[in-house]
Write an enzyme that holds these catalytic residues in place. Structure first.
Site, PDB file in Angstrom:
ATOM      1  N   ASP A   1      -7.884  -5.766   0.215  1.00 12.40           N
ATOM      2  CA  ASP A   1      -8.355  -6.637  -0.863  1.00 12.40           C
ATOM      3  C   ASP A   1      -7.909  -8.087  -0.717  1.00 12.40           C
ATOM      4  OD1 ASP A   1      -9.763  -4.718  -2.331  1.00 12.40           O
ATOM      5  OD2 ASP A   1      -7.897  -3.883  -3.074  1.00 12.40           O
TER       6      ASP A   1
ATOM      7  N   HIS B   1       0.851  -1.194   0.000  1.00 15.56           N
ATOM      8  CA  HIS B   1       0.000   0.000   0.000  1.00 15.56           C
ATOM      9  C   HIS B   1       0.879   1.232   0.000  1.00 15.56           C
ATOM     10  CE1 HIS B   1      -3.123   2.856   1.177  1.00 15.56           C
ATOM     11  NE2 HIS B   1      -3.954   1.963   0.669  1.00 15.56           N
TER      12      HIS B   1
HETATM   13  N1  CMC Z   1       4.088  -7.422  -4.810  1.00 10.83           N
HETATM   14  C1  CMC Z   1       5.424  -7.376  -5.016  1.00 10.83           C
HETATM   15  N2  CMC Z   1       6.172  -6.279  -4.854  1.00 10.83           N
HETATM   16  C2  CMC Z   1       5.557  -5.166  -4.478  1.00 10.83           C
HETATM   17  C3  CMC Z   1       4.167  -5.134  -4.223  1.00 10.83           C
HETATM   18  C4  CMC Z   1       3.437  -6.314  -4.408  1.00 10.83           C
HETATM   19  N3  CMC Z   1       2.118  -6.335  -4.197  1.00 10.83           N
HETATM   20  N4  CMC Z   1       3.815  -3.881  -3.858  1.00 10.83           N
HETATM   21  C5  CMC Z   1       4.937  -3.154  -3.865  1.00 10.83           C
HETATM   22  N5  CMC Z   1       5.989  -3.931  -4.237  1.00 10.83           N
HETATM   23  C6  CMC Z   1       7.404  -3.530  -4.313  1.00 10.83           C
HETATM   24  C7  CMC Z   1       7.677  -2.635  -5.502  1.00 10.83           C
HETATM   25  O1  CMC Z   1       8.010  -3.380  -6.642  1.00 10.83           O
HETATM   26  C8  CMC Z   1       8.803  -1.795  -4.981  1.00 10.83           C
HETATM   27  O2  CMC Z   1       9.982  -2.565  -5.026  1.00 10.83           O
HETATM   28  P1  CMC Z   1      11.416  -1.869  -5.383  1.00 10.83           P
HETATM   29  O3  CMC Z   1      11.647  -0.869  -4.283  1.00 10.83           O
HETATM   30  O4  CMC Z   1      12.377  -2.984  -5.397  1.00 10.83           O
HETATM   31  O5  CMC Z   1      11.238  -1.213  -6.711  1.00 10.83           O
HETATM   32  C9  CMC Z   1       8.477  -1.603  -3.509  1.00 10.83           C
HETATM   33  O6  CMC Z   1       7.681  -2.747  -3.156  1.00 10.83           O
HETATM   34  C10 CMC Z   1       7.711  -0.311  -3.203  1.00 10.83           C
HETATM   35  O7  CMC Z   1       6.501  -0.341  -3.920  1.00 10.83           O
HETATM   36  P2  CMC Z   1       5.928   0.834  -4.803  1.00 10.83           P
HETATM   37  O8  CMC Z   1       5.583   0.291  -6.159  1.00 10.83           O
HETATM   38  O9  CMC Z   1       6.804   2.032  -4.747  1.00 10.83           O
HETATM   39  O10 CMC Z   1       4.621   1.117  -3.994  1.00 10.83           O
HETATM   40  P3  CMC Z   1       3.433   2.055  -4.458  1.00 10.83           P
HETATM   41  O11 CMC Z   1       3.061   2.846  -3.285  1.00 10.83           O
HETATM   42  O12 CMC Z   1       3.761   2.781  -5.701  1.00 10.83           O
HETATM   43  O13 CMC Z   1       2.276   1.001  -4.824  1.00 10.83           O
HETATM   44  C11 CMC Z   1       0.439  -0.454  -4.634  1.00 10.83           C
HETATM   45  C12 CMC Z   1       1.270   0.649  -3.960  1.00 10.83           C
HETATM   46  C13 CMC Z   1      -0.771  -0.738  -3.774  1.00 10.83           C
HETATM   47  C14 CMC Z   1      -0.043   0.039  -6.018  1.00 10.83           C
HETATM   48  C15 CMC Z   1       1.328  -1.717  -4.782  1.00 10.83           C
HETATM   49  O14 CMC Z   1       1.725  -2.147  -3.501  1.00 10.83           O
HETATM   50  C16 CMC Z   1       0.615  -2.832  -5.535  1.00 10.83           C
HETATM   51  O15 CMC Z   1       0.603  -2.820  -6.762  1.00 10.83           O
HETATM   52  N6  CMC Z   1      -0.007  -3.813  -4.796  1.00 10.83           N
HETATM   53  C17 CMC Z   1      -0.761  -4.864  -5.437  1.00 10.83           C
HETATM   54  C18 CMC Z   1      -2.119  -4.355  -5.860  1.00 10.83           C
HETATM   55  C19 CMC Z   1      -3.042  -4.163  -4.677  1.00 10.83           C
HETATM   56  O16 CMC Z   1      -3.189  -5.029  -3.835  1.00 10.83           O
HETATM   57  N7  CMC Z   1      -3.714  -3.007  -4.667  1.00 10.83           N
HETATM   58  C20 CMC Z   1      -4.734  -2.692  -3.649  1.00 10.83           C
HETATM   59  C21 CMC Z   1      -4.303  -1.569  -2.752  1.00 10.83           C
HETATM   60  S1  CMC Z   1      -5.375  -1.357  -1.319  1.00 10.83           S
HETATM   61  C22 CMC Z   1      -6.943  -0.984  -1.946  1.00 10.83           C
HETATM   62  C23 CMC Z   1      -7.015   0.129  -2.924  1.00 10.83           C
HETATM   63  O17 CMC Z   1      -6.237   1.091  -2.887  1.00 10.83           O
HETATM   64  O18 CMC Z   1      -7.894   0.092  -3.750  1.00 10.83           O
END
Ligand code: CMC
Length: 436
Positions: free
Chosen positions: A371, A313
């Site tokens: 989720d 998140h």
């Molecule tokens: N699986 C694997 N790696 C992950 C995940 C994941 N679910 N989430 C983040 N990371 C990694 C990401 O690749 C990055 O790694 P690195 O530093 O090596 O590049 C690190 O963790 C930091 O992540 P980020 O991409 O900078 O995080 P963000 O804040 O941009 O993204 C997110 C947040 C929710 C979009 C992401 O965690 C994600 O895609 N999760 C899976 C989808 C999901 O479950 N979404 C629902 C969110 S809660 C309900 C809602 O908002 O609707």
């Protein structure tokens, strides 16, 4: 008494660039980290700030929802989500989000009456469905039907009239369950069920979704409570992508129905509300506990683009408090339905256990989000996976409407218009086609 207060200056920060200094006020809200007010930076230093994806930017002042991502705290108007999920009802929470305080008995009765009196859709809207393919994704139908509502309710689209804003809020909150249930009925080829105003908000939705004309419908109190709780948990979440989309669309003066349709479109993506559907697809693809190590390997591989859906998140760097309540609700629902072995739940729990111990997830502070378990509950309650995100949209509608109303009433409000760092070609002269 409502607790809306403006942020206050608690200090200042100095930024120096090119031999010029700017003193930036540092502001504090009621709780949460302080923020540097950079609004004058362009005038004073001739530069502006760069924050793609807004990870370090507060886009507005808001008194609706508070998240402490490190501690895993979520408050609606100051009330912890755990208390609301345990003791409150969705309509009470809707009132709270919209108007700032929990209603007294009389206020709740009036509010419930007002929402209930708006549950029917203009009969002409039914015809919309005839134009969709039978296999249309319900989110596509939600976007279009909600977007079209301004064509059916032009008497509540003057955003400068508080009464019209209020009526549009009631219309949105009351009609979204009808639209969502009908999208499903269209997919499965069953007759549309008209709303029943003798039922609670959650029961009415379950009725319109599950019931068919020849059968008597009997609400199940455990499932109604679970549905209501799912609605409460999804009702608002401060300035997430879809809410920011609603605010940005609304900042132009667009009508509320158009703004909510924009929010629904933004919610659809798998990084946001589409994750609940994606979690079940992921679990189905993994198929068996033995395949988890291979799947985790793919997740860690930067080139694979595979994510552990339902994990991570932008704000929570701890367990999402909603995920804990979801997990508990999941057990209650499965027990009520007499489901002893749910392979998806076993798989999800094993996946969670492995991920929480794995350094990749630990170092990045990736925890289950709302989720991760919601899809398993919704599946057990008889919802097809394509309905998971529409149910999220249904519940989030009240949050979007509350945030939209707060924005319209904010005297500082003006059109949202980010800037950019231009990296394209510098100015160059046009060359006729025969000379290129
Ligand atoms: N699986 C694997 N790696 C992950 C995940 C994941 N679910 N989430 C983040 N990371 C990694 C990401 O690749 C990055 O790694 P690195 O530093 O090596 O590049 C690190 O963790 C930091 O992540 P980020 O991409 O900078 O995080 P963000 O804040 O941009 O993204 C997110 C947040 C929710 C979009 C992401 O965690 C994600 O895609 N999760 C899976 C989808 C999901 O479950 N979404 C629902 C969110 S809660 C309900 C809602 O908002 O609707």
């Amino acid at each position: 008494m409502s607790h809306n207060t403006s942020s206050k200056q608690i200090g200042s920060a100095t930024l120096t660039y090119d031999n010029k200094s700017a003193t930036l006020p540092v502001l504090s809200g009621s709780i949460g980290p302080a923020v540097a007010d950079i609004r004058k930076i362009q005038n004073e230093l001739g530069i502006f700030t760069f924050d793609p994806s807004y990870g370090a930017t507060a886009s507005c002042e808001s008194s609706i929802t508070y998240i402490d991502g490190d501690e895993g705290i979520l408050l609606y108007r100051g009330y912890p989500i755990e208390q609301l999920a345990e003791h409150s009802t969705f309509l009470e929470v809707a009132y709270l989000l919209l108007w700032g305080n929990l209603p007294n008995a009389g206020e709740l009765k009036d509010f419930t009456h007002n929402v209930t009196m708006h549950t029917m859709l203009h009969e002409q809207i039914r015809r919309f469905w005839d134009g969709f393919r039978r296999d249309a994704h319900p989110m596509a139908m939600l976007c279009s039907v909600v977007g079209a509502m301004s064509a059916f309710y032009p008497d509540s689209i003057d955003i400068h009239d508080p009464r019209q804003r209020e009526i549009s809020a009631f219309r949105m909150i009351a009609k979204i369950p009808t639209i969502t249930a009908w999208a499903h009925k269209y997919n499965v080829g069953q007759p549309f069920m008209y709303p029943r105003n003798d039922l609670t908000y959650a029961d009415n939705f379950l009725f319109m979704f599950h019931a068919v004309p020849p059968e008597a419908y009997k609400p199940n109190p455990i499932l109604s409570r679970a549905m209501d709780r799912i609605f409460i948990l999804h009702a608002d979440h401060e300035q997430n992508a879809s809410t920011s989309t609603v605010r940005l669309a609304g900042s132009t003066g667009a009508n509320p129905f158009a703004c909510i349709a924009a929010g629904i479109a933004s919610l659809w993506g798998p990084a946001h509300g589409g994750a609940n559907e994606a979690v079940l697809k992921m679990l189905a693809e993994i198929g068996h506990k033995d395949h988890i190590p291979e799947f985790i390997k793919q997740v860690k591989d930067k080139n694979s683009h595979v994510k552990l859906m339902g994990f991570g998140h932008r704000v929570y760097k701890n367990y999402d408090p909603r995920a804990k309540i979801m997990q508990k609700t999941c057990y209650e629902v499965l027990e009520e339905l007499g489901i002893k072995d749910e392979p998806m739940l076993d798989l999800a729990m094993e996946l969670e256990k492995i991920a929480l111990e794995d350094p990749y997830f630990v170092e990045r502070k990736l925890y289950p989000n709302v989720d991760f378990y919601s899809g398993i509950i919704l599946k057990a309650m008889g919802f097809p996976t394509t309905m998971f995100t529409p149910i999220f949209a249904l519940a989030r509608t009240v949050g979007w409407v509350s945030q939209w109303m707060e924005m319209i009433e904010d005297p500082q409000q003006r059109i949202g218009r980010p800037r950019q760092v231009y990296t394209g070609a510098p100015s160059r002269d046009y060359v006729p086609v025969d000379k290129r």
